[in-house]
Scaffold this motif. Structure first.
Motif, short mmCIF file in Angstrom:
data_model
loop_
_atom_site.label_atom_id
_atom_site.label_comp_id
_atom_site.label_asym_id
_atom_site.label_seq_id
_atom_site.Cartn_x
_atom_site.Cartn_y
_atom_site.Cartn_z
N UNK A 142 -3.89 17.84 1.69
CA UNK A 142 -4.47 16.85 2.60
C UNK A 142 -4.15 15.42 2.17
N UNK A 143 -3.54 15.26 0.99
CA UNK A 143 -3.19 13.92 0.50
C UNK A 143 -1.99 13.38 1.27
N UNK A 144 -1.91 12.05 1.35
CA UNK A 144 -0.82 11.42 2.07
C UNK A 144 0.13 10.71 1.11
N UNK A 145 1.40 11.09 1.10
CA UNK A 145 2.36 10.42 0.24
C UNK A 145 2.77 9.07 0.81
N UNK A 146 3.42 8.30 0.00
CA UNK A 146 4.02 7.04 0.46
C UNK A 146 5.30 7.43 1.17
N UNK A 147 5.38 7.16 2.47
CA UNK A 147 6.51 7.59 3.28
C UNK A 147 7.72 6.68 3.13
N UNK A 148 7.46 5.38 3.04
CA UNK A 148 8.57 4.43 2.91
C UNK A 148 8.01 3.07 2.51
N UNK A 149 8.92 2.18 2.16
CA UNK A 149 8.55 0.80 1.84
C UNK A 149 9.75 -0.08 2.17
N UNK A 150 9.48 -1.35 2.31
CA UNK A 150 10.54 -2.31 2.59
C UNK A 150 10.02 -3.70 2.30
N UNK A 160 6.18 -4.45 3.06
CA UNK A 160 5.34 -3.41 3.64
C UNK A 160 5.48 -2.08 2.91
N UNK A 161 4.47 -1.22 3.15
CA UNK A 161 4.46 0.17 2.70
C UNK A 161 3.98 1.00 3.88
N UNK A 162 4.55 2.20 4.06
CA UNK A 162 4.12 3.09 5.14
C UNK A 162 3.49 4.34 4.51
N UNK A 163 2.23 4.58 4.88
CA UNK A 163 1.46 5.73 4.38
C UNK A 163 0.74 6.36 5.57
N UNK A 164 0.91 7.65 5.74
CA UNK A 164 0.21 8.35 6.83
C UNK A 164 0.56 7.80 8.20
N UNK A 165 1.77 7.32 8.36
CA UNK A 165 2.21 6.78 9.65
C UNK A 165 1.74 5.37 9.92
N UNK A 166 0.98 4.78 9.01
CA UNK A 166 0.48 3.42 9.18
C UNK A 166 1.25 2.46 8.28
N UNK A 179 -6.69 9.99 -1.08
CA UNK A 179 -7.61 10.11 0.06
C UNK A 179 -7.66 8.87 0.94
N UNK A 180 -7.00 7.77 0.55
CA UNK A 180 -7.09 6.55 1.33
C UNK A 180 -5.94 5.61 0.99
N UNK A 181 -5.65 4.70 1.89
CA UNK A 181 -4.66 3.66 1.65
C UNK A 181 -5.11 2.41 2.37
N UNK A 182 -5.07 1.28 1.68
CA UNK A 182 -5.48 0.03 2.30
C UNK A 182 -4.97 -1.17 1.53
N UNK A 183 -5.30 -2.31 2.04
CA UNK A 183 -4.87 -3.55 1.40
C UNK A 183 -5.64 -3.76 0.10
N UNK A 184 -5.03 -4.49 -0.79
CA UNK A 184 -5.58 -4.76 -2.13
C UNK A 184 -5.42 -6.25 -2.41
#
Length: 117
Positions: free
Chosen positions: A10-18, A21-27, A38-43
């Motif tokens: 159920x964990x979401x990998x880092x799909x891409x970056x550029x 930006x970073x893309x995780x879980x399609x976002x 379990x989560x991804x957000x701004x820091x």
């Protein structure tokens, strides 16, 4: 050659970056990010130790991606995390993304705090 499909459960990998930006879980997340299984957000970046500290007891290691190039983590940042029992591994952000994904597939207790490239 034998190929093995990687499963993250159920964990979401880092799909891409550029650039920026970073893309995780399609976002797409723009700017510094904190990514957990379990989560991804701004820091808030290197001055924000409070957010990674909230992961105490949930993770063993935080991968700190310093952007395009590797640099040392601020001493206060490292000391704060280590006092809380969170290991810190510093590398450039592309390496931190790859390392995070590999260890995530192994079910390890990790997180990544990433500065954009």
């Amino acid at each position: 050659m034998r190929l093995t499909e990687i499963s993250y459960g159920t964990a979401q990998p880092i799909e891409s970056y550029g650039p920026g930006f970073f893309r995780v879980g399609g976002h797409v997340l723009r700017g510094p990010c904190l990514i957990t299984p379990w989560d991804a957000g701004l820091w808030g970046g290197l001055t924000d130790t409070e957010t990674p500290l909230s992961l105490g007891g949930k993770i063993d290691v935080l991968f700190l991606g310093m952007g395009k190039d590797i640099a040392h983590a601020p001493k206060a940042f490292r000391a704060t995390l280590e006092e809380a029992g969170i290991g810190l591994e510093v590398m450039n952000s592309p390496a931190a993304c790859r390392t995070y994904n590999v260890l995530l597939s192994e079910g390890r207790r990790i997180a990544a705090a990433l500065l954009p490239v």
